[in-house]
Design a protein around this motif. Structure first.
Motif, PDB file in Angstrom:
ATOM      1  N   THR A  72      40.707  46.929  36.638  1.00  0.00           N
ATOM      2  CA  THR A  72      41.378  46.571  37.897  1.00  0.00           C
ATOM      3  C   THR A  72      42.870  46.358  37.709  1.00  0.00           C
ATOM      4  OG1 THR A  72      40.845  44.235  37.514  1.00  0.00           O
ATOM      5  CG2 THR A  72      39.282  45.527  38.828  1.00  0.00           C
ATOM      6  N   SER A  73      43.354  46.410  36.465  1.00  0.00           N
ATOM      7  CA  SER A  73      44.784  46.260  36.192  1.00  0.00           C
ATOM      8  C   SER A  73      45.080  46.789  34.784  1.00  0.00           C
ATOM      9  CB  SER A  73      45.208  44.791  36.291  1.00  0.00           C
ATOM     10  OG  SER A  73      46.586  44.642  36.010  1.00  0.00           O
ATOM     11  N   PRO A  74      46.168  47.573  34.638  1.00  0.00           N
ATOM     12  CA  PRO A  74      47.085  48.011  35.697  1.00  0.00           C
ATOM     13  C   PRO A  74      46.532  49.234  36.421  1.00  0.00           C
ATOM     14  CG  PRO A  74      47.827  48.833  33.595  1.00  0.00           C
ATOM     15  CD  PRO A  74      46.620  47.984  33.301  1.00  0.00           C
ATOM     16  N   ASP A  80      41.178  50.189  41.430  1.00  0.00           N
ATOM     17  CA  ASP A  80      40.639  50.516  40.112  1.00  0.00           C
ATOM     18  C   ASP A  80      41.396  51.672  39.466  1.00  0.00           C
ATOM     19  OD1 ASP A  80      38.270  48.692  40.097  1.00  0.00           O
ATOM     20  OD2 ASP A  80      37.742  49.916  41.854  1.00  0.00           O
ATOM     21  N   GLU A 170      45.812  54.176  30.520  1.00  0.00           N
ATOM     22  CA  GLU A 170      45.217  54.149  31.854  1.00  0.00           C
ATOM     23  C   GLU A 170      45.566  55.428  32.598  1.00  0.00           C
ATOM     24  OE1 GLU A 170      45.157  50.440  30.170  1.00  0.00           O
ATOM     25  OE2 GLU A 170      47.088  51.204  30.908  1.00  0.00           O
TER      26      GLU A 170
END
Length: 589
Positions: A72-74, A80, A170
């Motif tokens: 959920t971060s970053p 998401d 990510e």
């Protein structure tokens, strides 16, 4: 070159990096041909399923070795994003299979956060694309690559991955725009990011068979993957590599989009051929680097950056090939220009164009080759279509003829298009008038030569018939995979040997593989090794002696040589590369 020596080479860049320190430039290795308009692409639907991971689950994405999770971060947008966590033997690749249409243009993009994050596609039926960012995290950036599908392609795989032993990355908001396919593909099992080498069939689909033996209608050099010859208005394409004797090439037949050549050398109707494999490893290279079997290449700076300021004639005679850095882009796509930098002339108390030309003649009298290098950190030269390829070839040929250069060096930091740059280089070799003496060198980053799926590696294989040597930059890269699958740290003999091994095992001739090293610790942000270590690596590759803990299972006595950035930095360090590595190379059997 995408390396700190170049990043600190131009005055403006030097001032910027004086505070920022050594850093990579972002290389977008965009591969493929964009055939749709921007407006059409913008209007197209996103073909990626679960593109932003807002379902809270991975499906239909699959990730190698359970390396992918939802976080959920970053995130870039929404709630998401995907997180991939590499390991020492896993690059945390996550992939998805997507339905597409044949002969169609697509653009793939994603927002990524982290260091060494890669985005690409496999199974396009043409040239698979990939791009990457060497960023250090701290914020999302967008990666984009474009391609066209082959005549029979109905599905392909899109993927993202990090790098071995690097921190987690990510990825978010994937997009694949273009014509939608005809079905819902099953989830991918996670193929590797490298493009697989196609296996040749007995003959191309629809072909009439027969080996082309330089028929009269072949008017220009053929190459793997582009339209290069014509006959009665037809456009012909080199598509299939096998034995033959087309001028300027080794080992190939010519097959075409709308015809094929028969054994008699006459064109006959045909449908499109199947996907063409990479050039055969038996193909021999192109031009030569002078009288020595193993050559030393050095870059001469036509600008001032803190290294010893040199006239071209000041370069040590131990250098077999001297690459003049750099030619620059003009306002015309693909076109380049060259002139000695005014700042250099001022620092030398005057260094005219005429004196520079005279110095080229001086080096020629010593038996040295002088080539013009294209690119560098500021050289944003793009060759992505036939028009820009033509502009590149004609402008480079004009420069070569005007100054008496012996060829060209490709040192592009903003990505290469393996197809159209290959077309441009073959055309340049023909236009240069140098024949078999034409010298073509390249200086890709380590990451660009990790597999044959990388655009630079594809380019090297596409121009293997005219390629003199690839002097990959073994520095400013951090840890990388070797040919044995293990990870090695830069600045070691094992790093030099294990990464050279990848090129030697994947299609390049031994004479086309060189070790690119910085001349001193001042010339690079990382990866400097003493000249004695370079010599030991050369011995290990050539004869299996003086190896470190990694020793390849075979040897390559014809190993090409070594390169350094730069002759100026070498002069600042007492010409250690020239006197130690150069002397060693020239004494090797």
């Amino acid at each position: 070159m995408a390396r700190v020596p170049h990043l600190t080479s131009r005055p403006a860049r030097k001032r910027a990096l004086a505070a920022a320190g050594a850093a990579f430039s972002v290389v977008l290795a965009t591969v493929g041909v964009v055939a749709a308009t921007t407006g059409a692409q913008a209007a197209a639907a996103n073909l990626v399923q679960n593109p932003g991971f807002e379902s809270g689950a991975l499906s239909p994405w699959t990730c190698s070795s359970g390396s992918g999770t939802i976080v959920t971060s970053p995130v870039h947008s929404g709630a998401d994003a995907l997180r991939g966590t590499p390991a020492g033997s896993d690059d945390a690749q996550c992939s998805q299979t997507v339905s597409v249409q044949p002969n169609s243009a697509y653009t793939l993009s994603a927002w990524v956060n982290g260091s060494y994050v890669y985005l690409g596609d496999t199974g396009t039926g043409t040239t698979d694309g990939s791009t990457w960012t060497p960023g250090t995290g701290g914020g999302y950036s967008q990666l984009t690559t474009s391609f066209t599908t082959g005549a029979s392609t109905t599905s392909l795989t899109i993927w993202v991955h990090g790098w071995y032993g690097q921190p987690a990355y990510e990825a978010d908001d994937f997009s694949l725009t273009g014509p939608g396919g005809g079905g819902s593909p099953s989830p991918s099992t996670g193929p590797t990011s490298s493009s697989p080498t196609p296996t040749p069939s007995a003959s191309p689909t629809g072909g009439t068979g027969g080996t082309c033996s330089a028929p009269a209608w072949v008017s220009t050099t053929a190459y793997n993957g582009g339209a290069v010859v014509s006959y009665n208005g037809h456009t012909w394409t080199a598509k299939w590599w096998t034995q033959g004797d087309i001028p300027g090439n080794n080992a190939q037949n010519v097959w075409t989009d709308d015809g094929a050549c028969s054994g008699s050398g006459s064109p006959s109707p045909s449908s499109s051929p199947s996907t063409s494999p990479s050039p055969s490893p038996s193909s021999t290279g192109g031009g030569n680097g002078g009288p020595h079997k193993h050559v030393l290449t050095g870059y001469w700076q036509d600008f001032v950056n803190g290294a010893t300021v040199q006239r071209l004639s000041d370069v040590s005679s131990q250098y077999d090939i001297v690459a003049v850095a750099f030619a620059n882009a003009t306002g015309t796509p693909g076109q380049i220009s060259f002139a000695v930098d005014s700042g250099l002339s001022s620092s030398l108390g005057g260094y005219s164009d005429a004196q520079f030309r005279a110095d080229i003649a001086t080096l020629h009298s010593r038996g040295q080759k002088v080539i013009v290098s294209v690119g560098g950190q500021n050289g944003a030269i793009s060759v992505g279509d036939s028009a820009s390829a033509s502009n590149f070839a004609s402008s480079a040929a004009s420069i070569i003829k005007s100054y008496g250069f012996d060829g060209i060096d490709i040192d592009l930091e903003n990505g290469v298009n393996a197809t159209y740059m290959g077309q441009a280089l073959h055309s340049l070799a023909s236009q240069s008038g140098l024949g078999s003496s034409f010298v073509l060198t390249m200086a890709p980053q380590t990451i660009d030569m990790q597999s044959t799926g990388m655009a630079y590696f594809q380019l090297a294989l596409n121009v293997k018939d005219i390629l003199t040597i690839v002097n990959m930059q073994y520095y400013n890269s951090g840890s990388m995979n070797g040919c044995d699958g293990n990870v090695y740290s830069e600045g070691t003999e094992n790093f030099l040997v294990a990464l050279a091994c990848i090129q030697l095992q994947n299609g390049l001739n031994p004479s086309q593989v060189g070790l690119g090293v910085p001349a001193s610790s001042s010339a690079a942000g990382g990866g400097f090794v003493s000249p004695s270590v370079v010599n030991a690596a050369l011995d290990c590759l050539a004869s299996g002696t003086n190896c470190g803990s990694f020793k390849p299972s075979t040897t390559w006595p014809g190993i090409g040589g070594a390169m350094t950035w730069s002759t100026n930095w070498d002069a600042s360090a007492g010409n250690q590369i020239a006197n130690t590595v150069g002397t060693h190379l020239h004494s090797m059997p």
